[in-house]
Design an enzyme around this catalytic site. Structure first.
Site, PDB file in Angstrom:
ATOM      1  N   SER A   1       1.164 -13.350  -2.141  1.00 15.17           N
ATOM      2  CA  SER A   1       0.433 -12.577  -3.158  1.00 15.17           C
ATOM      3  C   SER A   1       0.234 -13.455  -4.388  1.00 15.17           C
ATOM      4  O   SER A   1       0.932 -14.468  -4.547  1.00 15.17           O
ATOM      5  CB  SER A   1       1.280 -11.358  -3.550  1.00 15.17           C
ATOM      6  OG  SER A   1       0.758 -10.702  -4.684  1.00 15.17           O
TER       7      SER A   1
ATOM      8  N   ASP B   1       9.861  -0.944  12.801  1.00 15.47           N
ATOM      9  CA  ASP B   1      10.181  -1.175  11.403  1.00 15.47           C
ATOM     10  C   ASP B   1      10.539  -2.656  11.296  1.00 15.47           C
ATOM     11  O   ASP B   1      11.558  -3.090  11.858  1.00 15.47           O
ATOM     12  CB  ASP B   1      11.377  -0.289  11.011  1.00 15.47           C
ATOM     13  CG  ASP B   1      11.851  -0.547   9.585  1.00 15.47           C
ATOM     14  OD1 ASP B   1      11.411  -1.532   8.966  1.00 15.47           O
ATOM     15  OD2 ASP B   1      12.673   0.250   9.105  1.00 15.47           O
TER      16      ASP B   1
ATOM     17  N   TYR C   1       9.130  -7.022  -6.751  1.00 17.74           N
ATOM     18  CA  TYR C   1       8.072  -7.334  -5.777  1.00 17.74           C
ATOM     19  C   TYR C   1       7.714  -8.819  -5.880  1.00 17.74           C
ATOM     20  O   TYR C   1       7.608  -9.511  -4.870  1.00 17.74           O
ATOM     21  CB  TYR C   1       6.842  -6.457  -6.062  1.00 17.74           C
ATOM     22  CG  TYR C   1       5.636  -6.746  -5.187  1.00 17.74           C
ATOM     23  CD1 TYR C   1       5.619  -6.380  -3.847  1.00 17.74           C
ATOM     24  CD2 TYR C   1       4.503  -7.389  -5.706  1.00 17.74           C
ATOM     25  CE1 TYR C   1       4.512  -6.638  -3.048  1.00 17.74           C
ATOM     26  CE2 TYR C   1       3.397  -7.652  -4.917  1.00 17.74           C
ATOM     27  CZ  TYR C   1       3.405  -7.273  -3.591  1.00 17.74           C
ATOM     28  OH  TYR C   1       2.311  -7.535  -2.798  1.00 17.74           O
TER      29      TYR C   1
ATOM     30  N   LYS D   1       7.907 -11.963  -3.080  1.00 16.40           N
ATOM     31  CA  LYS D   1       6.773 -12.796  -2.653  1.00 16.40           C
ATOM     32  C   LYS D   1       7.022 -14.283  -2.963  1.00 16.40           C
ATOM     33  O   LYS D   1       6.549 -15.156  -2.235  1.00 16.40           O
ATOM     34  CB  LYS D   1       5.476 -12.294  -3.293  1.00 16.40           C
ATOM     35  CG  LYS D   1       5.051 -10.907  -2.784  1.00 16.40           C
ATOM     36  CD  LYS D   1       4.806 -10.881  -1.278  1.00 16.40           C
ATOM     37  CE  LYS D   1       4.376  -9.523  -0.757  1.00 16.40           C
ATOM     38  NZ  LYS D   1       4.111  -9.489   0.679  1.00 16.40           N
TER      39      LYS D   1
HETATM   40  N1  LIG Z   1      -3.143  -4.617  -1.788  1.00 14.79           N
HETATM   41  C1  LIG Z   1      -3.025  -5.706  -2.516  1.00 14.79           C
HETATM   42  O1  LIG Z   1      -3.641  -5.811  -3.596  1.00 14.79           O
HETATM   43  C2  LIG Z   1      -2.159  -6.857  -2.084  1.00 14.79           C
HETATM   44  C3  LIG Z   1      -2.185  -8.018  -2.858  1.00 14.79           C
HETATM   45  C4  LIG Z   1      -1.398  -9.090  -2.498  1.00 14.79           C
HETATM   46  C5  LIG Z   1      -0.599  -9.013  -1.365  1.00 14.79           C
HETATM   47  N2  LIG Z   1      -0.593  -7.873  -0.628  1.00 14.79           N
HETATM   48  C6  LIG Z   1       0.287  -7.857   0.549  1.00 14.79           C
HETATM   49  O2  LIG Z   1      -0.490  -7.646   1.709  1.00 14.79           O
HETATM   50  C7  LIG Z   1       0.276  -6.915   2.678  1.00 14.79           C
HETATM   51  C8  LIG Z   1      -0.506  -5.675   3.113  1.00 14.79           C
HETATM   52  O3  LIG Z   1      -0.773  -4.890   1.972  1.00 14.79           O
HETATM   53  P1  LIG Z   1      -1.745  -3.600   1.978  1.00 14.79           P
HETATM   54  O4  LIG Z   1      -2.373  -3.560   0.646  1.00 14.79           O
HETATM   55  O5  LIG Z   1      -2.581  -3.585   3.194  1.00 14.79           O
HETATM   56  O6  LIG Z   1      -0.620  -2.445   2.040  1.00 14.79           O
HETATM   57  P2  LIG Z   1      -0.728  -0.948   2.600  1.00 14.79           P
HETATM   58  O7  LIG Z   1       0.416  -0.219   1.964  1.00 14.79           O
HETATM   59  O8  LIG Z   1      -2.091  -0.402   2.420  1.00 14.79           O
HETATM   60  O9  LIG Z   1      -0.441  -1.128   4.156  1.00 14.79           O
HETATM   61  C9  LIG Z   1       0.781  -1.646   4.598  1.00 14.79           C
HETATM   62  C10 LIG Z   1       1.035  -1.262   6.045  1.00 14.79           C
HETATM   63  O10 LIG Z   1       2.325  -1.793   6.398  1.00 14.79           O
HETATM   64  C11 LIG Z   1       3.082  -0.777   7.045  1.00 14.79           C
HETATM   65  N3  LIG Z   1       4.511  -1.003   6.780  1.00 14.79           N
HETATM   66  C12 LIG Z   1       5.158  -0.881   5.596  1.00 14.79           C
HETATM   67  N4  LIG Z   1       6.458  -1.107   5.761  1.00 14.79           N
HETATM   68  C13 LIG Z   1       6.650  -1.388   7.087  1.00 14.79           C
HETATM   69  C14 LIG Z   1       7.789  -1.679   7.872  1.00 14.79           C
HETATM   70  N5  LIG Z   1       9.018  -1.737   7.348  1.00 14.79           N
HETATM   71  N6  LIG Z   1       7.613  -1.924   9.188  1.00 14.79           N
HETATM   72  C15 LIG Z   1       6.376  -1.849   9.737  1.00 14.79           C
HETATM   73  N7  LIG Z   1       5.268  -1.547   9.054  1.00 14.79           N
HETATM   74  C16 LIG Z   1       5.395  -1.311   7.731  1.00 14.79           C
HETATM   75  C17 LIG Z   1       2.598   0.529   6.450  1.00 14.79           C
HETATM   76  O11 LIG Z   1       2.872   1.616   7.317  1.00 14.79           O
HETATM   77  C18 LIG Z   1       1.111   0.265   6.264  1.00 14.79           C
HETATM   78  O12 LIG Z   1       0.361   0.633   7.401  1.00 14.79           O
HETATM   79  C19 LIG Z   1       1.620  -6.604   2.011  1.00 14.79           C
HETATM   80  O13 LIG Z   1       2.580  -7.563   2.392  1.00 14.79           O
HETATM   81  C20 LIG Z   1       1.304  -6.742   0.526  1.00 14.79           C
HETATM   82  O14 LIG Z   1       2.450  -7.058  -0.228  1.00 14.79           O
HETATM   83  C21 LIG Z   1      -1.354  -6.789  -0.957  1.00 14.79           C
END
Ligand SMILES: NC(=O)c1ccc[n+]([C@@H]2O[C@H](COP(=O)([O-])OP(=O)(O)OC[C@H]3O[C@@H](n4cnc5c(N)ncnc54)[C@H](O)[C@@H]3O)[C@@H](O)[C@H]2O)c1
Length: 259
Positions: free
Chosen positions: A142, A62, A155, A159
């Site tokens: 982001s 975590d 959120y 970021k």
């Molecule tokens: N999806 C989008 O549109 C988007 C856009 C901008 C930024 N992001 C950023 O990109 C990153 C990845 O996003 P995603 O869309 O792949 O998300 P997702 O929810 O699909 O995957 C996130 C992964 O992180 C893991 N995770 C969450 N909390 C955790 C913790 N405390 N310790 C360890 N693992 C943990 C989850 O188990 C999951 O496998 C994030 O930081 C998100 O904020 C995503």
């Protein structure tokens, strides 16, 4: 290959953007430590990395727990024989009008998105110093790290904080040859967006799928982003072509936010 024989650690590597980044760095030649809270998902991605002919290891952690992040870095060195790149990718979203946000919700998202990133930055910089070599620190920001989004206020705050940490760390570590940058995706079709869309629908009454569609319609390039789109920027930030780039939070969103 740009990062042949380098060792990279990717958090949140069990799915979505983290999985895409891990596979891309493996294609670029790196051995990859995959970190997530979901053990089963990690094993599946590790098998994909190995199928590319690269070494993979997994570590269940975590990221909001500082000790676990330090242990993940130590384990990377022990198991993969080095430590050169960290991608602090794991994060969570939260959809809530500002007037309804509770202290518990703020605490949770700050612990994961802000503190989790900070522990990754700290642990990586310390390990690079111990190993007496340069390194690359890459953080997940982001479009919400450049503009505050309605219903995604906390959120967005996390970021913006990641962008601040990226700039400060870049300045603190530049003299040691460590670069610190962030990638800022737009609307990526991952599990995170399925959840965001669902929450919008609960709060506003919009049909499921409607919020995602509305956001995608606002993208100049006319399609949602994929984890591979994001991974291409991370590949650049992890490799030698970006050696003269530091402290940047680079937008890769198909044309949503312009800076
Ligand atoms: N999806 C989008 O549109 C988007 C856009 C901008 C930024 N992001 C950023 O990109 C990153 C990845 O996003 P995603 O869309 O792949 O998300 P997702 O929810 O699909 O995957 C996130 C992964 O992180 C893991 N995770 C969450 N909390 C955790 C913790 N405390 N310790 C360890 N693992 C943990 C989850 O188990 C999951 O496998 C994030 O930081 C998100 O904020 C995503």
């Amino acid at each position: 290959m740009a990062i042949e024989n380098k060792v990279a650690l990717v958090t949140g590597a069990g799915q979505g953007i983290g999985r895409g980044i891990a596979l891309r760095l493996a294609k670029d030649g790196a051995s990859v430590m995959l970190v997530d809270m979901k053990a089963d998902a990690l094993e599946a991605v590790a098998a994909e990395v190995r199928a590319l002919g690269r070494k993979a290891a997994t570590f269940v952690a975590d990221i909001s727990d500082r000790e676990q992040v330090y242990e993940a870095v130590a384990q990377t060195e022990r198991e993969l024989g080095g430590f050169d790149i960290i991608v602090n990718n794991a994060g969570i979203a939260q959809v809530q009008p500002l007037s309804d946000v509770t202290p518990e919700e703020v605490d949770r998202i700050m612990r994961i998105n802000v503190q989790g990133t900070l522990w990754g930055i700290q642990a990586a910089a310390k390990k690079f110093e111990e190993r007496k070599h340069k390194g690359k620190i890459i953080n997940a920001c982001s479009i919400a790290g450049h503009d505050g989004f309605a219903m995604l206020g906390i959120y967005s705050a996390t970021k913006f904080a990641v962008r601040a940490l990226t700039q400060a760390a870049a300045k603190e570590y530049a003299s040691r040859g460590i670069t610190v940058n962030a990638y800022c995706p737009g609307i990526v079709g991952t599990g995170m967006w399925t959840e965001i869309d669902k929450r919008f629908s609960e709060i506003t009454g919009a049909p499921v799928g409607e919020t995602y569609k509305k956001y995608v319609e606002g993208i100049a390039l006319g399609r949602p982003e994929t984890p591979d789109d994001v991974a291409s920027l991370v590949s650049y930030l992890a490799g030698p072509d970006s050696d003269y780039v530091t402290g940047q939070a680079i937008l890769i969103d198909g044309g949503i936010v312009y800076r």
